[in-house]
Design an enzyme around this catalytic site. Structure first.
Site, mmCIF file in Angstrom:
data_model
loop_
_atom_site.group_PDB
_atom_site.id
_atom_site.type_symbol
_atom_site.label_atom_id
_atom_site.label_comp_id
_atom_site.label_asym_id
_atom_site.label_seq_id
_atom_site.Cartn_x
_atom_site.Cartn_y
_atom_site.Cartn_z
ATOM 1 N N ASN A 105 42.463 22.996 50.142
ATOM 2 C CA ASN A 105 41.412 23.978 50.447
ATOM 3 C C ASN A 105 40.151 23.293 50.956
ATOM 4 O OD1 ASN A 105 39.685 23.338 48.107
ATOM 5 N ND2 ASN A 105 41.489 24.033 46.977
ATOM 6 N N ASP A 154 45.720 27.537 43.975
ATOM 7 C CA ASP A 154 46.175 28.649 43.131
ATOM 8 C C ASP A 154 47.691 28.681 42.981
ATOM 9 O OD1 ASP A 154 43.614 29.920 42.676
ATOM 10 O OD2 ASP A 154 43.623 30.254 44.844
ATOM 11 N N LEU A 195 41.383 25.368 33.418
ATOM 12 C CA LEU A 195 40.169 25.665 32.637
ATOM 13 C C LEU A 195 40.526 26.468 31.383
ATOM 14 C CD1 LEU A 195 37.119 25.684 32.221
ATOM 15 C CD2 LEU A 195 36.934 27.537 33.884
ATOM 16 N N LYS A 247 36.105 36.893 35.318
ATOM 17 C CA LYS A 247 36.740 35.573 35.348
ATOM 18 C C LYS A 247 36.324 34.742 34.130
ATOM 19 C CE LYS A 247 37.748 34.298 39.530
ATOM 20 N NZ LYS A 247 37.957 33.660 40.814
#
Ligand code: CTP
Length: 428
Positions: free
Chosen positions: A225, A296, A328, A361
């Protein structure tokens, strides 16, 4: 915005002092970079530095005469030069700092223009040491260097390891001028009105991730990315310059390699490699900042040896994919008591949408803080020098962080992590 980004030192008054180490040959590059960044620069050379680097070159690059010892008590100077220069400068840079100048300074000796200026100086001083490996490891030099660390106005940059002019490979090489430039900008942000520098991360350990992770499609193609790694690496350096021990786990980066100097850096490629490295490092950290843009999705079975034809590649997009584990969220589950976790979310939409998506999120991942930043505004976000957005905290608060340089933002995020740490470690 672009012009400001390229000139972060616009109008700042910097004094560059050069002492007698062969690394002095790199100082003209530093002076040139500081001028390009917008600073007003004055240079000073000690007698031995003047034999290694030309005062004429420093004068041309700084657009001002270069001072030497014989100027100190010159009758044409209206005030003692060491005092006038110490008062003029917002920040002093000693690059390189030799063993002799270090010894004079740490013992409070005032012989010569630089030595007396350093004693008269009430502003921050960035000291980039450089010398032969044996000299650097000599107990007398170690003592002097330690002594310097007790001065809250000094930002010490210890030498790096490398091939030295004496043909030895070891510690002693002056840090790269690009890192010195970064430390100058950080030092100006860290200094209070008395010239003292924040050292509030001393004794703490920060684990940071930066850059993108990469997944293999076939031997010729990768899924990657746009992350440059800038935010994470600047966060790591800002914490180090405030006294932290920092572990940096990073994917491919698009920034000067010199920005990694002084950090314990662990390069990785895939999300799996990042996950393994984080598992090894997490327990030691007081805080974790997940600035990496983790891919992702990935191929369940990437073609390892055979390159896919165009047709097979197109077909492969419709099947055989899986989600990458949420690193995370895993860190949150495994966190030791008192560890603070900061996440990032690159989002699009208006303010209300970004805050709502960010909060969803943050809740899903369970981190203490989440920096929600827009990536659909010109001049900020991916691959830019600037960023801003909203910092969402577990107590429901939303702090607006207006667009600023990523280094300034890094310092604000470090402040916020410390605030959370104070709250969660307070006795209930
Ligand atoms: N993150 C992570 N592991 C992942 C994906 C993201 O640890 N597999 C971290 C990022 O480093 C960042 C935060 O989670 O700190 C948010 O990243 P983002 O890509 O916005 O989150 P996703 O979970 O991928 O959300 P989305 O479904 O919106 O893409």
């Amino acid at each position: 915005m672009k012009i400001e980004a390229a000139r972060p030192l616009m109008g700042r008054r910097l004094l560059v002092a050069v002492t007698g180490s062969i690394a002095a040959v790199k100082t003209p590059l530093l002076v040139s970079a500081l001028i390009k960044a917008g600073a007003e620069v004055r240079c000073l050379v000690t007698p031995s530095a003047a034999r290694l680097v030309s005062p004429v070159a420093l004068a041309s690059l700084s657009r001002h005469r270069c001072y030497q010892d014989e100027d100190q008590w010159n009758s044409s100077e209206p005030r003692p030069l060491h005092v006038a220069l110490a008062e003029w400068a917002e920040l002093v840079i000693v690059a390189p700092l030799s063993a002799t100048s270090l010894a004079r300074w740490s013992h409070g000796l005032a012989e010569g223009l630089l030595a007396s200026l350093l004693l008269a100086c009430e502003r921050p001083v960035l000291a980039a040491a450089a010398m032969n490996t044996a000299m650097w490891s000599n107990p007398a030099v170690r003592r002097n260097w330690q002594e310097l660390q007790t001065d809250r106005r000094v930002l010490p940059l210890a030498p790096e390891s490398g091939l030295l002019a004496c043909d030895r490979i070891g510690d002693g090489r002056m840090v790269d001028p690009k890192l010195i430039e970064l430390a100058v900008v950080s030092g100006l942000l860290q200094a209070d009105e008395t010239g003292r520098l924040q050292r509030d991360w001393q004794g703490r350990r920060l684990l940071v991730t930066a850059g993108s992770t990469v997944e293999v499609l076939d031997p010729a193609r990768l899924l990657i990315n746009r992350s440059s790694g800038r935010m994470g690496v600047l966060l790591a350096q800002a914490a180090r310059l405030r006294g932290a021990q920092v572990d940096l786990v990073h994917g491919p980066l698009k920034l000067p390699v010199a920005w990694l100097e002084g950090l314990a850096a662990y390069p990785v490629t895939s999300a799996d490699e990042m996950q393994n490295m984080l598992a090894q490092l997490q327990s030691k950290a007081d805080a974790v900042a997940m600035a990496a843009a983790v891919a992702d999705v990935r191929r369940v079975n990437p073609a390892q040896t055979e390159k896919l034809s165009k047709d097979c590649l197109l077909q492969s997009f419709s099947q055989g994919w899986e989600q990458v584990p949420d690193l995370l969220a895993e860190l949150v589950l495994r966190r030791p008591v008192g560890q603070v976790l900061l996440g990032f979310a690159a989002l699009t939409g208006n303010e209300a949408q970004i805050q709502q998506l960010g909060e969803e999120k943050r809740l899903r991942k369970g981190c203490d803080l989440l920096m929600a930043n827009p990536i659909d505004r010109p001049g900020q976000g991916f691959e830019e020098d600037f960023n801003g957005g909203w910092l969402l905290a577990a107590d429901g608060s939303i702090r607006s962080l207006p667009v600023t340089s990523k280094l300034a933002l890094a310092h604000q995020l470090l402040d916020a992590i410390l605030e959370v740490q104070v709250v969660i470690s307070a006795p209930s």
